[in-house]
Design a protein around this motif. Structure first.
Motif, PDB file in Angstrom:
ATOM      1  N   VAL A   1      -2.088  -2.321   5.855  1.00 40.87           N
ATOM      2  CA  VAL A   1      -3.062  -1.210   5.878  1.00 40.87           C
ATOM      3  C   VAL A   1      -3.968  -1.282   4.658  1.00 40.87           C
ATOM      4  O   VAL A   1      -3.565  -1.782   3.612  1.00 40.87           O
ATOM      5  CB  VAL A   1      -2.370   0.186   5.914  1.00 40.87           C
ATOM      6  N   PRO A   2      -5.211  -0.779   4.798  1.00 40.67           N
ATOM      7  CA  PRO A   2      -6.092  -0.751   3.625  1.00 40.67           C
ATOM      8  C   PRO A   2      -5.595   0.250   2.585  1.00 40.67           C
ATOM      9  O   PRO A   2      -4.798   1.131   2.910  1.00 40.67           O
ATOM     10  CB  PRO A   2      -7.447  -0.317   4.195  1.00 40.67           C
ATOM     11  N   ALA A   3      -6.094   0.090   1.362  1.00 40.80           N
ATOM     12  CA  ALA A   3      -5.655   0.984   0.281  1.00 40.80           C
ATOM     13  C   ALA A   3      -6.243   2.377   0.447  1.00 40.80           C
ATOM     14  O   ALA A   3      -7.230   2.578   1.162  1.00 40.80           O
ATOM     15  CB  ALA A   3      -6.091   0.403  -1.046  1.00 40.80           C
ATOM     16  N   VAL A   4      -5.603   3.303  -0.222  1.00 42.18           N
ATOM     17  CA  VAL A   4      -6.077   4.693  -0.247  1.00 42.18           C
ATOM     18  C   VAL A   4      -6.444   4.995  -1.694  1.00 42.18           C
ATOM     19  O   VAL A   4      -5.690   4.678  -2.610  1.00 42.18           O
ATOM     20  CB  VAL A   4      -4.943   5.645   0.234  1.00 42.18           C
ATOM     21  N   ARG A   5      -7.630   5.579  -1.889  1.00 46.08           N
ATOM     22  CA  ARG A   5      -8.023   5.950  -3.258  1.00 46.08           C
ATOM     23  C   ARG A   5      -7.313   7.255  -3.612  1.00 46.08           C
ATOM     24  O   ARG A   5      -7.480   8.264  -2.903  1.00 46.08           O
ATOM     25  CB  ARG A   5      -9.545   6.148  -3.295  1.00 46.08           C
ATOM     26  N   GLY A   6      -6.506   7.213  -4.632  1.00 47.64           N
ATOM     27  CA  GLY A   6      -5.793   8.448  -4.941  1.00 47.64           C
ATOM     28  C   GLY A   6      -4.906   8.340  -6.156  1.00 47.64           C
ATOM     29  O   GLY A   6      -5.124   7.512  -7.027  1.00 47.64           O
ATOM     30  N   SER A   7      -3.905   9.199  -6.161  1.00 50.52           N
ATOM     31  CA  SER A   7      -2.961   9.221  -7.270  1.00 50.52           C
ATOM     32  C   SER A   7      -1.644   8.633  -6.782  1.00 50.52           C
ATOM     33  O   SER A   7      -0.983   9.206  -5.911  1.00 50.52           O
ATOM     34  CB  SER A   7      -2.770  10.667  -7.745  1.00 50.52           C
ATOM     35  N   GLY A   8      -1.265   7.473  -7.363  1.00 46.33           N
ATOM     36  CA  GLY A   8      -0.008   6.819  -6.985  1.00 46.33           C
ATOM     37  C   GLY A   8       1.165   7.745  -7.236  1.00 46.33           C
ATOM     38  O   GLY A   8       2.082   7.857  -6.407  1.00 46.33           O
ATOM     39  N   ARG A   9       1.099   8.460  -8.336  1.00 43.71           N
ATOM     40  CA  ARG A   9       2.190   9.370  -8.714  1.00 43.71           C
ATOM     41  C   ARG A   9       2.378  10.465  -7.664  1.00 43.71           C
ATOM     42  O   ARG A   9       3.484  10.732  -7.204  1.00 43.71           O
ATOM     43  CB  ARG A   9       1.840   9.987 -10.063  1.00 43.71           C
TER      44      ARG A   9
END
Ligand code: ADP
Length: 390
Positions: free
Chosen positions: A264-272
């Motif tokens: 799946v493509p990445a999601v822009r966000g907070s890994g935490r």
């Protein structure tokens, strides 16, 4: 000088005089016309300025969120803006009788006492709350009324108060247990040493519970101000990682756990924060599923979104409770939640994280059969342009 010359001189004089007179007259008429033109232009300009001012005033009052109403001394509506119609459901030309009695009473008091009156009134179905400010606007009994809809603010106030009451109650219970266990320990450690481990365990259990609630409350309060969307998060890798942390807990509970992740493509966000979301869903799936059950975590790409599903074959949730499980401290089975170390905040955290990332969360469930929680997050990179090794 002969008579002819004299007459000629007089004639020339007369002609010059007439001509000069005409000139003066023409000059005066021109001056008058110019003056008139200037006056007309001035009046036109003033009319334009006043029309512009009226337009600006109407625009300002028309775009206001608050309702504005001007009553003249004879209880006639001299002005009402659009918001007033929205707030009171009455047209500007409406008679005062159509307004709620508490509003009329506030206006009447302002007119009578010639003092500013403020009141919060309840009106309509469903109920809305309005703050009315009535200001005397002259000696003839005119009153300027400004009406603000404070329903949302009141609702938030109730939610805040409920939350503080709930949080205090949730914290009070383990705190009271800790106090009781500590007091008992003080008495039994000499008289009944064998009972010590039991009370020490109770002390530890309740202390852990207390710190879990505090940790969830802190997470929730941080999430309410948003997530820091700074990372390119690979949800597939993240789900693999988090699932491996729950392997032991799943084995202990007698469950099988499957992880099915696609590229799946990445999601822009907070890994935490996204880790927190995945952890809470997996934790719930394991806690609400009995031995021999099955938990599946899957990740797929769908039309510009990354979709995470966590399914279980657990207790399920009654359909009438489905819409409430994302509320803070809402539990279907309080005893089971408590027994398994729940805080009642897990799904509220999940919802906040999903929404902070522009995503959604929903649940489908059947009582006694199991539940599926689905989180949809917009992917930051178009599908296919950034392959990720699963
Ligand atoms: P808790 O800490 O009590 O589990 P959550 O906010 O995580 O709080 O969940 C709220 C309630 O939703 C739970 O108390 C439980 O009743 C229900 N719930 C959540 N997840 C599941 C699940 N996978 N299966 C059945 N019920 C669930």
């Amino acid at each position: 000088m002969d008579a002819v010359t004299v007459i000629g001189g007089i004639a020339v004089g007369l002609l010059v005089g007439v001509w000069a007179g005409r000139l003066t007259l023409r000059h005066d008429v021109r001056k008058l016309v110019a003056q008139e033109r200037r006056t007309a232009e001035g009046l036109e300009k003033r009319a334009r300025v006043s029309a512009d001012a009226k337009q600006v005033r109407d625009q300002i009052l028309g775009s206001m969120q608050d309702g504005v109403l001007l009553f003249d001394g004879g209880w006639r509506t001299a002005f009402a803006n659009k918001a007033l119609e929205r707030h009171l459901g009455a047209r500007p030309e409406a008679l005062p009788q159509v307004y709620p009695p508490s509003l009329r009473e506030t206006i009447r008091r302002a007119a009578e006492t010639e003092r500013l009156e403020v009141a919060e009134i309840e009106t309509g179905t469903p109920t809305r709350w309005l703050r009315v400010t009535a200001t005397p606007a002259g000696t003839d009994g005119s009153v300027l009324v400004v009406i603000a809809d404070i329903t949302e603010a009141r609702h938030l106030d109730v939610v805040r108060r409920d939350f503080v009451a709930n949080a205090s109650h949730e914290l009070k219970t383990p705190a009271a247990s800790i106090q009781a266990a500590a007091e008992t320990l003080l008495h039994v450690w000499q008289e009944d040493p064998e009972a010590v481990p039991r009370f020490a365990e109770q002390l530890e259990r309740e202390a852990v519970r207390l710190s879990r609630i505090v940790a969830d409350l802190l997470d929730l309060s941080r999430l309410e101000s948003g997530s820091e969307l700074q990372d390119d998060v690979h949800i597939d890798a993240l789900v693999r990682e988090e699932s491996s942390r729950f392997e032991e807990a799943a084995i202990e509970a007698g469950l099988t756990m499957h992880v099915e992740v696609a590229r799946v493509p990445a999601v822009r966000g907070s890994g935490r924060d996204l880790s927190l979301l995945v952890r809470n869903l997996l934790d719930n799936a394991i806690r609400y599923t009995s031995a021999y059950g099955r938990v599946v975590a899957s990740v797929t790409a769908d039309n510009g979104s990354v979709v995470l599903r966590v399914s279980d074959t657990g207790t399920g949730i009654p359909s009438k409770e489905l819409s409430r499980v994302f509320e803070r401290f809402y539990r279907v089975d309080r005893a089971r939640s408590r027994e398994t170390g729940g805080t009642g905040l897990g799904l509220a955290i999940v919802r906040h994280v999903a929404e902070n990332h522009g995503g959604t969360v929903k649940v489908e469930s059947e009582l006694g059969k199991g539940s599926t929680f689905e989180v949809r997050l917009p992917s930051s990179i178009p599908e296919g342009t950034e392959p990720v090794d699963p």
